[in-house]
Design a protein around this motif. Structure first.
Motif, PDB file in Angstrom:
ATOM      1  N   MET A   1       0.912  -1.221  -0.369  1.00  0.00           N
ATOM      2  CA  MET A   1      -0.194  -0.327   0.052  1.00  0.00           C
ATOM      3  C   MET A   1       0.338   1.224  -0.099  1.00  0.00           C
ATOM      4  O   MET A   1       2.357   1.093  -0.033  1.00  0.00           O
ATOM      5  CB  MET A   1      -0.841   0.110   1.511  1.00  0.00           C
ATOM      6  CG  MET A   1      -1.769  -1.310   1.126  1.00  0.00           C
ATOM      7  SD  MET A   1      -3.093  -0.425   2.740  1.00  0.00           S
ATOM      8  CE  MET A   1      -1.858  -0.305   3.664  1.00  0.00           C
ATOM      9  N   ALA A   2       0.470   2.576  -0.749  1.00  0.00           N
ATOM     10  CA  ALA A   2       0.722   3.831  -0.408  1.00  0.00           C
ATOM     11  C   ALA A   2      -0.368   4.805  -0.656  1.00  0.00           C
ATOM     12  O   ALA A   2      -1.523   4.500  -1.708  1.00  0.00           O
ATOM     13  CB  ALA A   2       2.194   4.135  -1.590  1.00  0.00           C
ATOM     14  N   PRO A   3      -0.273   5.823   0.035  1.00  0.00           N
ATOM     15  CA  PRO A   3      -0.923   6.686  -0.366  1.00  0.00           C
ATOM     16  C   PRO A   3      -1.480   7.499  -2.226  1.00  0.00           C
ATOM     17  O   PRO A   3      -2.241   7.602  -2.439  1.00  0.00           O
ATOM     18  CB  PRO A   3      -0.428   7.993   0.627  1.00  0.00           C
ATOM     19  CG  PRO A   3       0.791   7.189   1.352  1.00  0.00           C
ATOM     20  CD  PRO A   3       0.859   6.140   0.769  1.00  0.00           C
ATOM     21  N   ARG A   4      -0.141   7.449  -2.843  1.00  0.00           N
ATOM     22  CA  ARG A   4      -0.078   7.813  -4.193  1.00  0.00           C
ATOM     23  C   ARG A   4       0.344   7.369  -5.116  1.00  0.00           C
ATOM     24  O   ARG A   4       0.379   6.979  -5.727  1.00  0.00           O
ATOM     25  CB  ARG A   4       0.581   9.336  -4.116  1.00  0.00           C
ATOM     26  CG  ARG A   4      -0.589  10.519  -3.217  1.00  0.00           C
ATOM     27  CD  ARG A   4      -1.543  10.837  -2.953  1.00  0.00           C
ATOM     28  NE  ARG A   4      -1.803  11.297  -4.655  1.00  0.00           N
ATOM     29  CZ  ARG A   4      -3.131  12.009  -5.311  1.00  0.00           C
ATOM     30  NH1 ARG A   4      -3.185  11.166  -4.420  1.00  0.00           N
ATOM     31  NH2 ARG A   4      -3.402  12.083  -6.493  1.00  0.00           N
ATOM     32  N   GLY A   5       0.625   6.269  -4.919  1.00  0.00           N
ATOM     33  CA  GLY A   5       1.205   4.484  -5.679  1.00  0.00           C
ATOM     34  C   GLY A   5      -0.102   3.970  -6.033  1.00  0.00           C
ATOM     35  O   GLY A   5      -1.148   3.758  -5.504  1.00  0.00           O
ATOM     36  N   ILE A   6       0.431   3.095  -7.007  1.00  0.00           N
ATOM     37  CA  ILE A   6      -0.923   1.834  -7.735  1.00  0.00           C
ATOM     38  C   ILE A   6      -0.686   1.030  -7.364  1.00  0.00           C
ATOM     39  O   ILE A   6      -0.898   0.009  -8.127  1.00  0.00           O
ATOM     40  CB  ILE A   6      -0.654   2.964  -9.151  1.00  0.00           C
ATOM     41  CG1 ILE A   6       0.585   2.550  -9.788  1.00  0.00           C
ATOM     42  CG2 ILE A   6      -1.500   4.321  -9.488  1.00  0.00           C
ATOM     43  CD1 ILE A   6       0.941   2.336 -11.466  1.00  0.00           C
ATOM     44  N   ALA A   7       0.545  -0.224  -7.028  1.00  0.00           N
ATOM     45  CA  ALA A   7       0.809  -1.478  -6.729  1.00  0.00           C
ATOM     46  C   ALA A   7      -0.069  -2.246  -6.177  1.00  0.00           C
ATOM     47  O   ALA A   7      -0.008  -2.603  -7.170  1.00  0.00           O
ATOM     48  CB  ALA A   7       1.901  -1.252  -5.593  1.00  0.00           C
ATOM     49  N   LEU A   8      -0.587  -1.472  -4.968  1.00  0.00           N
ATOM     50  CA  LEU A   8      -1.719  -2.721  -4.767  1.00  0.00           C
ATOM     51  C   LEU A   8      -2.648  -2.666  -6.433  1.00  0.00           C
ATOM     52  O   LEU A   8      -3.609  -4.093  -6.679  1.00  0.00           O
ATOM     53  CB  LEU A   8      -2.707  -2.164  -3.461  1.00  0.00           C
ATOM     54  CG  LEU A   8      -4.038  -2.490  -3.426  1.00  0.00           C
ATOM     55  CD1 LEU A   8      -3.363  -3.984  -3.275  1.00  0.00           C
ATOM     56  CD2 LEU A   8      -4.362  -1.981  -2.257  1.00  0.00           C
ATOM     57  N   ARG A   9      -3.035  -1.268  -6.816  1.00  0.00           N
ATOM     58  CA  ARG A   9      -4.835  -1.413  -7.380  1.00  0.00           C
ATOM     59  C   ARG A   9      -3.534  -2.606  -8.472  1.00  0.00           C
ATOM     60  O   ARG A   9      -4.622  -3.768  -9.587  1.00  0.00           O
ATOM     61  CB  ARG A   9      -4.716  -0.127  -8.633  1.00  0.00           C
ATOM     62  CG  ARG A   9      -4.951   0.518  -7.280  1.00  0.00           C
ATOM     63  CD  ARG A   9      -5.869   1.710  -8.340  1.00  0.00           C
ATOM     64  NE  ARG A   9      -4.995   3.070  -8.060  1.00  0.00           N
ATOM     65  CZ  ARG A   9      -4.300   3.336  -8.707  1.00  0.00           C
ATOM     66  NH1 ARG A   9      -5.721   3.294 -10.047  1.00  0.00           N
ATOM     67  NH2 ARG A   9      -3.781   4.235  -8.918  1.00  0.00           N
ATOM     68  N   LEU A  10      -2.321  -1.880  -9.516  1.00  0.00           N
ATOM     69  CA  LEU A  10      -1.959  -2.655 -10.690  1.00  0.00           C
ATOM     70  C   LEU A  10      -2.053  -4.883 -10.158  1.00  0.00           C
ATOM     71  O   LEU A  10      -2.391  -5.058 -10.991  1.00  0.00           O
ATOM     72  CB  LEU A  10      -0.591  -2.168 -10.419  1.00  0.00           C
ATOM     73  CG  LEU A  10       0.144  -2.854 -12.299  1.00  0.00           C
ATOM     74  CD1 LEU A  10      -0.601  -2.295 -13.075  1.00  0.00           C
ATOM     75  CD2 LEU A  10       1.626  -2.872 -12.123  1.00  0.00           C
TER      76      LEU A  10
END
Length: 335
Positions: free
Chosen positions: A89-98
């Motif tokens: 998880m990250a506030p502005r990251g996209i790793a989880l969504r990706l």
């Protein structure tokens, strides 16, 4: 020593959004509307299996053994003591969504028990990661030094893939990582439970019907929710889905210790339940010892602290995410 006030659960932390936070989120969603529609369209048209219930192995969501105790039910464990879902998880990251999108796409085009064919980073002739993800990117600068929307999207994709392929995570494999160029060109999914205790990592294999899995409705993906929800909201929904299905119960309560040390979800993320209820994705049965905002009259007496019960509303995912969330935030801009 355990913090008595948190022996039950603090539901007021991070539960509300300010008017400025609501406006900022609405503006971001309006900017992303076209990108979300495009990504959702690619995801929908590329699938071969319809009405898909996405299946995720439980170890992605919850640690089987509790993380080491830090003598407080409010302190979030470090990354290495969290399950993969909250580790990335990250506030502005996209790793989880990706990664979740990668699981959906793999199951939508690949038979159970098979290893999916890797998806290219970008390709004009077939579905790529760049097609499947929507990001909040705007052109900046002028002339030759301008950064295009596509360039900024690729940069975010590179950062997410780098995180997913890192030694601490290992949910992706970058076969060309050592190359000077094209290092992110053909990422490959790895097993969603991450590295085993002996350090080994498995290729991702689409789950079979007999496998124990957490199931998510396909509306999370085909109606745009995956692009609209924040990481903390996704993590909370994953936790509720896991507990409902693994326990076989229609609704669940979760103690602060389990939330922190098995799911890696802190108090702020847990406070997202009010927003998720507002979006129509969650139902909350309020414990009689608390008011509607989760406050208790005697916070220092653990015997008087009860737990709310939560139920995932799968029908809520059948509605268009962008419109639903914008309407909900407009109706309650600062509550």
């Amino acid at each position: 020593m355990q913090n008595k006030a948190s022996s039950g659960e603090d539901f007021s932390v991070g539960a509300a959004v300010s008017g400025s936070q609501a406006r900022t989120r609405i503006e971001r969603l309006e900017r992303m509307r076209e990108a979300i529609a495009s990504a959702t369209g690619h995801l929908t048209t590329s699938r071969r299996r319809m009405n898909l219930t996405v299946r995720i192995r439980p170890g992605f969501v919850r640690l089987e053994s509790s993380a080491p105790s830090y003598y407080s039910d409010r302190k979030l464990p470090p990354d290495e003591y969290r399950p993969p879902a909250t580790r990335i998880m990250a506030p502005r990251g996209i790793a989880l969504r990706l990664y979740l999108i990668g699981l959906f796409h793999a199951q939508a085009v690949t038979a159970p028990g098979r290893v999916p064919v890797p998806v290219p980073l970008q390709d004009p002739h077939r579905t790529s990661w760049a097609d499947l993800i929507a990001v909040d990117a705007r052109r900046q600068g002028r002339g030759r030094v301008a950064a295009s929307v596509h360039d900024k999207k690729l940069r975010q994709l590179h950062n997410a893939l780098k995180r997913l392929a890192s030694p601490q995570v290992q949910l992706m494999y970058l076969p060309q990582e050592e190359q000077r160029s094209g290092r992110y060109d053909l990422p490959q999914l790895l097993d969603e439970e991450g590295p085993r205790s002996d350090g080994t990592v498995k290729d991702y294999v689409v789950p079979e019907e007999r496998d124990e899995v957490v199931r998510l409705p396909d509306g999370l993906f085909v109606n745009g929710w995956i692009h609209v929800l924040e990481d903390t909201e996704l993590a909370f929904l994953l936790m509720i889905a896991h507990e409902m299905q693994m326990r076989g119960e229609p609704s669940v309560s979760i103690s602060s210790h389990v939330r922190l040390y098995h799911f890696g979800i802190g108090p702020h993320a847990h406070g997202k339940h009010l927003l998720l209820q507002r979006f129509g994705l969650l139902h909350t049965d309020v414990d009689s010892s608390r008011d509607e905002k989760g406050r208790v009259p005697h916070p220092n007496d653990p015997l008087l602290l009860g737990l709310h019960r939560f139920r995932l509303l799968t029908d809520g995912f059948s509605r268009p995410a962008v419109d639903v969330v914008i309407d909900a935030l407009n109706d309650h801009p600062g509550s």
